[in-house]
Design an enzyme around this catalytic site. Structure first.
Site, PDB file in Angstrom:
ATOM      1  N   HIS A   1      -9.278  -6.260  -2.036  1.00 45.44           N
ATOM      2  CA  HIS A   1      -8.428  -5.164  -2.984  1.00 45.44           C
ATOM      3  C   HIS A   1      -8.687  -4.216  -3.212  1.00 45.44           C
ATOM      4  O   HIS A   1      -8.147  -3.491  -2.985  1.00 45.44           O
ATOM      5  CB  HIS A   1      -7.332  -6.423  -4.083  1.00 45.44           C
TER       6      HIS A   1
ATOM      7  N   ASP B   1      -1.518  -5.510   4.215  1.00 45.06           N
ATOM      8  CA  ASP B   1      -2.508  -6.250   3.926  1.00 45.06           C
ATOM      9  C   ASP B   1      -1.634  -8.179   4.342  1.00 45.06           C
ATOM     10  O   ASP B   1      -1.221  -8.661   3.396  1.00 45.06           O
ATOM     11  CB  ASP B   1      -2.416  -6.632   1.625  1.00 45.06           C
TER      12      ASP B   1
HETATM   13  N1  SAM Z   1      -6.054 -10.711   2.503  1.00 43.70           N
HETATM   14  C1  SAM Z   1      -5.576 -11.680   3.359  1.00 43.70           C
HETATM   15  C2  SAM Z   1      -6.276 -11.162   4.079  1.00 43.70           C
HETATM   16  O1  SAM Z   1      -7.080 -10.636   5.177  1.00 43.70           O
HETATM   17  O2  SAM Z   1      -6.329 -12.295   5.257  1.00 43.70           O
HETATM   18  C3  SAM Z   1      -4.191 -11.493   3.240  1.00 43.70           C
HETATM   19  C4  SAM Z   1      -3.346 -11.984   2.081  1.00 43.70           C
HETATM   20  S1  SAM Z   1      -1.537 -11.274   2.338  1.00 43.70           S
HETATM   21  C5  SAM Z   1      -1.185 -12.592   1.074  1.00 43.70           C
HETATM   22  C6  SAM Z   1      -1.285 -12.158   3.969  1.00 43.70           C
HETATM   23  C7  SAM Z   1       0.617 -11.845   3.429  1.00 43.70           C
HETATM   24  O3  SAM Z   1       1.191 -11.232   4.381  1.00 43.70           O
HETATM   25  C8  SAM Z   1       1.405 -13.408   3.709  1.00 43.70           C
HETATM   26  O4  SAM Z   1       1.884 -13.265   2.238  1.00 43.70           O
HETATM   27  C9  SAM Z   1       2.275 -13.904   4.616  1.00 43.70           C
HETATM   28  O5  SAM Z   1       3.376 -13.922   4.496  1.00 43.70           O
HETATM   29  C10 SAM Z   1       2.473 -12.292   4.091  1.00 43.70           C
HETATM   30  N2  SAM Z   1       3.136 -11.641   5.462  1.00 43.70           N
HETATM   31  C11 SAM Z   1       3.000 -12.465   7.089  1.00 43.70           C
HETATM   32  N3  SAM Z   1       3.824 -11.688   8.235  1.00 43.70           N
HETATM   33  C12 SAM Z   1       4.424 -10.210   7.429  1.00 43.70           C
HETATM   34  C13 SAM Z   1       5.885  -9.924   7.415  1.00 43.70           C
HETATM   35  N4  SAM Z   1       5.943 -10.050   9.157  1.00 43.70           N
HETATM   36  N5  SAM Z   1       5.926  -9.130   6.942  1.00 43.70           N
HETATM   37  C14 SAM Z   1       5.710  -9.164   5.399  1.00 43.70           C
HETATM   38  N6  SAM Z   1       4.175 -10.288   5.250  1.00 43.70           N
HETATM   39  C15 SAM Z   1       4.040 -11.006   6.103  1.00 43.70           C
END
Ligand code: SAM
Length: 284
Positions: free
Chosen positions: A64, A157
């Protein structure tokens, strides 16, 4: 999944990472993905999506701090920030530390992730409830397509390029990111491991460097991520991350410093050679 079981994350058919589970705090199948919050014997409480560790209280600060502070200190005066994904809240927490930041739009597709993290990972999720944050449950792909010339910094992210995140790693998306940024804006995304995801890094670099005048990968060590070595891709319209005068955080950090920032862009040859052109897929 039960107490004492192993969480197994398959990196390749012949390479797995395993964590002993002390407690299962939350489990559900959401409209987008399998969601778990587990207490791991080592690294503590963890958010797991589709059996892939997303963040743990034991090492989240590295990821982060590096995904937030490198782009925000590269920009001379960031005020408007967009976070795509980031549903655990850790990136928002770090972004809101920057005094110059006035407003943060955070667009997370899965409400269940936000709720589970607020309940079980409060020290990470606190970022989502900061007064600067406008939290939107929605698709980041559509959001950038609807915004132009609005942001100083965009941070993608996201989870890995499968399921809802698949469309966050292609040319159309990066072109919309470029359009959503102001004339001197910049963005960063996570592109996984130089050991297990070489073609992804090569392809994303190929596509982003055709859109942004400055495109530079950087590295950090995140113990609970595939191979422990994690890669980020920065695309900038004007400001170089290696410019003089990168400021020092006015608050205590656990990983990020201006020296760590500069060192992160010093790529070992085995990683630098991934940037050499070869047959491209991400443009498809
Ligand atoms: N740090 C982590 C990694 O590197 O694997 C990522 C953490 S964060 C929890 C990832 C987030 O992206 C998830 O909560 C997922 O639901 C979200 N996400 C995936 N596709 C997305 C999209 N098209 N729009 C918005 N959020 C999305």
């Amino acid at each position: 999944m039960n107490r004492g079981d192993w969480l197994i994350e398959e990196q390749t058919p012949s390479y797995q990472t395993r964590w002993r589970v002390r407690e299962v705090l939350h489990e559900e199948q959401t409209p987008y993905q399998k969601l778990q919050v587990l207490e791991l014997e080592d690294f503590g409480r963890a958010l797991v999506l589709d059996d892939a560790v997303q963040t743990t209280v034991g090492d989240e600060f590295i990821y982060h701090e590096m995904i937030a502070h490198v782009p925000l200190f590269t920009h001379p005066h960031p005020e408007r920030v967009l976070i795509i994904g980031g549903g655990d809240g850790g990136t928002a927490r770090e972004v809101c530390r920057h005094e110059s930041v006035q407003k943060v739009d955070m667009v997370e597709i899965d409400r269940a992730v936000i709720e589970a993290c607020r309940k079980h990972l409060p020290e990470i999720a606190c970022g989502m409830d900061h007064p600067k944050v406008n939290l939107v449950v929605g698709d980041g792909i559509a959001w950038v397509a609807d915004h132009a010339d609005e942001y100083d910094v965009i941070i993608v992210d996201s989870s890995d390029p499968v399921g809802p995140a698949k469309g966050l790693f292609n040319q159309a998306f990066y072109k919309n990111v470029f359009r959503a940024l102001k004339a001197d804006g910049l963005f960063v995304c996570q592109v996984l491991s130089p050991f297990f995801h070489q073609s992804l890094i090569r392809d994303v670099y190929g596509v982003v460097s055709a859109i942004f005048p400055i495109t530079m990968p950087y590295l950090a060590v995140v113990p609970t991520y595939p191979s422990g070595l994690h890669c980020f891709m920065l695309g900038s319209k004007r400001h170089s991350p290696l410019r003089e005068g990168v400021r020092t955080p006015a608050w205590p950090t656990r990983w990020y410093t201006p020296a760590v920032h500069r060192a992160a862009f010093q790529l070992p040859p085995v990683v630098a050679q991934l940037l050499e052109p070869s047959g491209s897929q991400a443009g498809q």
